[in-house]
Design an enzyme around this catalytic site. Structure first.
Site, PDB file in Angstrom:
ATOM      1  N   SER A 175     -30.968 -32.245 -54.641  1.00 24.08           N
ATOM      2  CA  SER A 175     -30.112 -31.887 -53.514  1.00 24.08           C
ATOM      3  C   SER A 175     -29.902 -33.052 -52.554  1.00 24.08           C
ATOM      4  O   SER A 175     -30.788 -33.881 -52.352  1.00 24.08           O
ATOM      5  CB  SER A 175     -30.762 -30.721 -52.763  1.00 24.08           C
ATOM      6  OG  SER A 175     -30.106 -30.475 -51.539  1.00 24.08           O
ATOM      7  N   TYR A 218     -23.601 -32.409 -50.891  1.00 23.62           N
ATOM      8  CA  TYR A 218     -22.972 -31.552 -49.889  1.00 23.62           C
ATOM      9  C   TYR A 218     -21.976 -32.432 -49.163  1.00 23.62           C
ATOM     10  O   TYR A 218     -22.362 -33.475 -48.599  1.00 23.62           O
ATOM     11  CB  TYR A 218     -23.996 -31.030 -48.883  1.00 23.62           C
ATOM     12  CG  TYR A 218     -24.689 -29.747 -49.283  1.00 23.62           C
ATOM     13  CD1 TYR A 218     -23.948 -28.628 -49.681  1.00 23.62           C
ATOM     14  CD2 TYR A 218     -26.069 -29.632 -49.238  1.00 23.62           C
ATOM     15  CE1 TYR A 218     -24.577 -27.441 -50.034  1.00 23.62           C
ATOM     16  CE2 TYR A 218     -26.702 -28.444 -49.584  1.00 23.62           C
ATOM     17  CZ  TYR A 218     -25.945 -27.350 -49.980  1.00 23.62           C
ATOM     18  OH  TYR A 218     -26.569 -26.185 -50.318  1.00 23.62           O
ATOM     19  N   THR A 278     -21.313 -29.254 -54.447  1.00 25.00           N
ATOM     20  CA  THR A 278     -21.450 -27.826 -54.152  1.00 25.00           C
ATOM     21  C   THR A 278     -20.368 -27.418 -53.171  1.00 25.00           C
ATOM     22  O   THR A 278     -20.263 -27.978 -52.077  1.00 25.00           O
ATOM     23  CB  THR A 278     -22.856 -27.537 -53.584  1.00 25.00           C
ATOM     24  OG1 THR A 278     -23.807 -27.890 -54.589  1.00 25.00           O
ATOM     25  CG2 THR A 278     -23.035 -26.071 -53.231  1.00 25.00           C
ATOM     26  N   LYS A 332     -19.891 -27.129 -58.365  1.00 24.21           N
ATOM     27  CA  LYS A 332     -20.866 -26.025 -58.351  1.00 24.21           C
ATOM     28  C   LYS A 332     -20.506 -24.987 -57.300  1.00 24.21           C
ATOM     29  O   LYS A 332     -20.243 -25.335 -56.144  1.00 24.21           O
ATOM     30  CB  LYS A 332     -22.266 -26.571 -58.038  1.00 24.21           C
ATOM     31  CG  LYS A 332     -23.344 -25.509 -57.834  1.00 24.21           C
ATOM     32  CD  LYS A 332     -24.717 -26.145 -57.681  1.00 24.21           C
ATOM     33  CE  LYS A 332     -25.833 -25.128 -57.616  1.00 24.21           C
ATOM     34  NZ  LYS A 332     -26.037 -24.534 -56.297  1.00 24.21           N
ATOM     35  N   HIS A 342     -24.870 -19.376 -55.478  1.00 27.38           N
ATOM     36  CA  HIS A 342     -25.898 -20.036 -54.678  1.00 27.38           C
ATOM     37  C   HIS A 342     -27.165 -19.169 -54.609  1.00 27.38           C
ATOM     38  O   HIS A 342     -27.851 -19.117 -53.594  1.00 27.38           O
ATOM     39  CB  HIS A 342     -25.353 -20.288 -53.260  1.00 27.38           C
ATOM     40  CG  HIS A 342     -25.845 -21.555 -52.606  1.00 27.38           C
ATOM     41  ND1 HIS A 342     -25.054 -22.624 -52.355  1.00 27.38           N
ATOM     42  CD2 HIS A 342     -27.070 -21.890 -52.117  1.00 27.38           C
ATOM     43  CE1 HIS A 342     -25.747 -23.573 -51.732  1.00 27.38           C
ATOM     44  NE2 HIS A 342     -26.993 -23.151 -51.592  1.00 27.38           N
TER      45      HIS A 342
END
Ligand SMILES: Cc1cc2nc3c(=O)[nH]c(=O)nc-3n(C[C@H](O)[C@H](O)[C@H](O)COP(=O)(O)O)c2cc1C
Length: 368
Positions: free
Chosen positions: A112, A136, A162, A234, A258
Site C-alpha cells: 500500500s 492512492y 485503487t 483496483k 475494498h
C-alpha cells in the site's frame, strides 16, 4: 508460545480467532471492520455460498499444478496478498516480514501507499519479489507520479491504482473501537504521502472534500503514459467502469469493494465478477478480492473467470499472530487447501478450472 500456536492453526478461521484474541480492540476494529452496517462485508463471504463446485471423478490428478502467471510474472499459486495499510500496527515485522514470507514461496504481494515501511525498504527486504505497488492518487497529481517513479526505480513490477476511495468509507466498527485514523503508525513513504480524506462532516449545503485527490479517468491515462509499469485498476464493480479502465490502458483490473469497507450495500465482489469478466475478460486479466477464506473459494472465483484472487485480512491476522512465520504458515495452509480441493474437483492445474466447474446453488440453500 506464539510459534506453537501458529503450527496448531489449521484454517483461516482459526487464524482469525487467534488474531482476535491477541490484538488490542482498536487494531482489531481497524482490521476486521467494514463500512456502516457491514452488509457488503457479510455478502463478500455469503456470495461464495451461492455456488457449488462440480467434481469430476477418476481423473488423473497425481501431480497438481497451482502455478499461474500474473501479468507475465510466474506465481506459485493463483492468490496474492492484497494491499493493506499500516502493517506494523499488527506486528513489528510489518511489511518487510510480509514481503519476505510471500517472496520466499513465490507468491505475489501488493504493498500500500500507506505502508509503515518505505516502499524502498520493503523492496530491499525481498528483492526478488514478485511485488506490486498500490497507489492512492494524491491531492496533487505530481505526488502520485513521484510515487509511481519511486516504485518503478525500486523494482516493483506493476502499479495498482485503487479507485474506490474518493473518501474513506464510514467505518463504524473501527471508530467505535477507538482506532484513530490519523497516523496509527508513522507512514513509511514520507510526509508528502497522504491517506484518502475522511468522510466530510458537519451540516451545510456543500461538502468540500478537504485533502481530496486529483482523480479522473484522464489522470489515470496520464499516469499510464508516464510510467513503463503496467497499470492495474483496483476497486471496480461495474462493467462500464472496467471498459473505461481498459480504454485508458489498464493491463488488468481487480474486482473489489475494498473488503466491504467503502460503500455499504455495494455488491459482493464475487457477484460483480461475471459482468466484468464478460465485458473485458478477453482483453485484460481480471482478479477479484473480498471474502476469500478457503481453497474452495479460490476455485469458485477461478471458475467464474478470475485469473487470481486477493486476500486482505487473512495475511494481516497471520502477521499479527506470528509475524513473518505466521504469514508463511498462512500461505502454506491456503495452498494445501487449494491443492486438496483441486484434486477432488478432478483438475490437475488451476489453469484448467472453467465455468463448467461451478453451478449456482439451489435456491434456499443456506449460505455461509
Ligand atoms: C486493514 C485493511 C487495510 C486496507 N488498506 C488498503 C490500502 O491501503 N489500499 C487498498 O487498495 N486496499 C486496502 N484494503 C483493501 C484490501 O486491499 C482488499 O481489497 C480487501 O481487504 C479484500 O477483502 P478481504 O479482507 O475480505 O480479503 C485494506 C483492507 C483492510 C482489511
Amino acid at each position: 508460545v506464539a510459534r506453537r500456536r501458529t503450527l496448531e492453526i489449521r484454517t483461516l478461521g482459526e487464524l482469525e480467532a487467534a488474531a482476535a484474541a491477541l490484538l488490542p480492540e482498536a487494531i482489531r476494529g481497524y482490521v476486521n471492520g467494514g463500512a456502516a452496517e457491514e452488509v457488503t462485508l457479510r455478502e463478500n463471504h455469503a456470495a461464495f455460498g451461492r455456488w457449488t463446485l462440480r467434481p469430476r471423478v477418476l481423473e488423473e490428478v497425481r501431480t497438481l499444478d497451482l502455478a499461474t502467471k500474473m501479468l507475465g510474472a510466474e506465481v506459485r499459486a493463483p492468490f496474492f496478498i492484497a494491499p493493506t495499510a499500516y502493517q506494523r500496527a499488527v506486528h513489528p515485522d510489518g511489511e518487510r516480514g510480509m514481503a519476505r514470507a510471500a517472496s520466499h514461496v513465490g507468491i505475489l504481494a501488493v504493498f500500500s501507499t500507506l505502508s509503515s515501511d518505505s516502499l524502498e525498504a520493503i523492496a530491499r527486504a525481498a528483492p526478488s519479489g514478485p511485488r506490486w505497488f498500490q497507489v492512492y492518487l494524491q491531492p496533487k497529481f505530481v505526488d502520485s507520479q513521484a510515487l509511481a517513479e519511486r516504485a518503478e526505480r525500486a523494482g516493483y513490477s506493476a502499479l495498482v491504482v485503487t479507485v474506490d476511495t474518493p473518501v474513506l468509507g464510514s467505518r463504524d466498527q473501527q471508530l467505535a473501537s477507538g482506532f484513530a485514523m490519523e497516523n496509527p503508525v508513522a507512514l513509511g513513504n514520507g510526509r508528502n504521502v497522504v491517506s484518502p480524506p475522511r468522510p466530510p462532516g458537519g451540516p451545510g449545503p456543500r461538502f468540500p472534500l478537504e485533502g481530496g485527490s486529483e482523480a479522473s479517468w484522464e489522470l489515470l491515462r496520464r499516469l499510464r503514459e508516464t510510467t513503463t509499469l503496467p497499470l492495474v485498476v483496483k476497486g471496480l464493480l461495474r462493467a462500464e467502469d472496467a471498459q473505461r479502465a481498459v480504454e485508458v490502458g489498464a493491463s488488468a483490473v481487480i474486482v473489489s469493494n475494498h473488503g466491504g469497507r467503502q460503500l455499504d450495500r455495494s455488491p459482493a465482489s464475487l457477484d460483480a465478477l461475471p459482468e466484468i469478466v464478460e465485458a473485458v475478460g478477453d482483453r485484460v486479466e481480471v482478479y477479484v478480492d473480498g471474502g476469500v477464506r478457503r481453497g474452495s473459494d479460490v476455485l469458485v472465483a477461478l471458475a467464474l473467470g478470475a485469473r487470481a484472487v486477493g486476500l486482505g485480512r487473512p495475511p494481516l491476522w497471520a502477521l499479527a499472530v506470528d509475524g513473518e512465520a505466521g504469514v508463511g504458515r498462512f500461505l502454506g495452509l491456503l495452498s494445501s487447501e487449494l491443492a486438496t480441493s483441486l484434486a477432488i474437483l478432478g483438475r490437475r492445474s488451476v489453469q484448467e478450472v472453467d465455468r463448467t466447474d461451478v453451478r449456482p446453488a439451489p435456491l434456499g440453500r443456506s449460505t455461509s
